[in-house]
Design a protein around this motif. Structure first.
Motif, PDB file in Angstrom:
ATOM      1  N   THR A  11     -13.172   0.121  -2.349  1.00 21.80           N
ATOM      2  CA  THR A  11     -13.030  -0.793  -1.212  1.00 21.80           C
ATOM      3  C   THR A  11     -12.543  -0.057   0.039  1.00 21.80           C
ATOM      4  N   ASP A  12     -12.983   1.177   0.212  1.00 20.31           N
ATOM      5  CA  ASP A  12     -12.572   1.966   1.380  1.00 20.31           C
ATOM      6  C   ASP A  12     -13.063   1.379   2.699  1.00 20.31           C
ATOM      7  N   HIS A  46      -4.592  -8.191  -0.216  1.00 23.49           N
ATOM      8  CA  HIS A  46      -5.067  -8.250  -1.593  1.00 23.49           C
ATOM      9  C   HIS A  46      -3.974  -7.761  -2.550  1.00 23.49           C
ATOM     10  N   GLN A  72      -6.550  -4.790   2.559  1.00 24.62           N
ATOM     11  CA  GLN A  72      -6.029  -4.132   1.349  1.00 24.62           C
ATOM     12  C   GLN A  72      -4.615  -4.611   1.043  1.00 24.62           C
ATOM     13  N   THR A  90      -8.037   2.873  -3.924  1.00 22.05           N
ATOM     14  CA  THR A  90      -8.902   1.892  -3.258  1.00 22.05           C
ATOM     15  C   THR A  90     -10.302   2.436  -3.020  1.00 22.05           C
ATOM     16  N   VAL A 101      -9.609   1.833   5.467  1.00 22.81           N
ATOM     17  CA  VAL A 101      -9.078   2.891   4.613  1.00 22.81           C
ATOM     18  C   VAL A 101      -9.864   4.180   4.863  1.00 22.81           C
ATOM     19  N   ARG A 143      -3.284   0.791  -3.703  1.00 17.35           N
ATOM     20  CA  ARG A 143      -2.874  -0.604  -3.538  1.00 17.35           C
ATOM     21  C   ARG A 143      -2.124  -1.079  -4.766  1.00 17.35           C
ATOM     22  N   LEU A 146       0.846  -1.191   0.000  1.00 20.49           N
ATOM     23  CA  LEU A 146       0.000   0.000   0.000  1.00 20.49           C
ATOM     24  C   LEU A 146       0.876   1.233   0.000  1.00 20.49           C
ATOM     25  N   TRP A 206     -12.727  -1.728   3.469  1.00 20.92           N
ATOM     26  CA  TRP A 206     -11.802  -2.798   3.830  1.00 20.92           C
ATOM     27  C   TRP A 206     -10.787  -2.273   4.836  1.00 20.92           C
TER      28      TRP A 206
END
Length: 141
Positions: free
Chosen positions: A103-104, A114, A111, A100, A72, A91, A27, A106
């Motif tokens: 998918t904030d 992934h 993250q 991201t 996130v 990411r 990240l 997550w």
């Protein structure tokens, strides 16, 4: 893993980014100037890595938890609410870095995992064509 990021007026942006990436290697933490209006929001301006947080309006020392269970959205929200700075977690996905935004919700751990999965074992040599060719037997003949 519990981790605390420390922000101070005398800290450079890149120093905080390095701390973050040492905890979550797949990240990155990017910072943008807050747009003055909605029309300018589409053209976010990246804050230079060599800028001091003092120059961004940070006048006090603060700490933010950046452990595995923090999402996130919470981390990005901290920077916006506390300092008025737009933060964006990106990411790793192979050789590119993706925002991201979808998918904030997550956690940072999710993250990072992934990103690790998407980038696992993916490495390009200085000559990508040669690396691909060397994996095929017919090239050795």
């Amino acid at each position: 893993m519990q981790a605390i990021l420390h922000i101070s007026p005398s800290k450079y942006v890149y120093e905080l980014q390095q701390e973050f990436s040492s905890i979550f290697p797949h990240l990155r933490l990017e910072f943008y100037r807050r747009p003055g209006n909605e029309a300018a929001a589409a053209a976010k301006q990246l804050i230079p890595k060599t800028m001091l947080f003092r120059d961004l309006g940070v006048m006090e020392t603060a700490a933010v938890e950046s452990g595995d269970e923090i999402t996130v959205a919470v981390l990005e929200g901290f920077f916006l609410k506390k300092f008025g700075i737009l933060a964006q977690v990106v990411r790793q996905s192979g050789t590119v870095w993706l925002e991201t935004t979808m998918t904030d919700d997550w956690t940072l751990f999710q993250q990072n995992e992934h990103g690790r999965e998407l980038s696992g074992g993916f490495h390009l040599s200085k000559d990508p064509a040669q690396e691909i060719l060397s994996k095929h037997k017919w090239c050795d003949q």
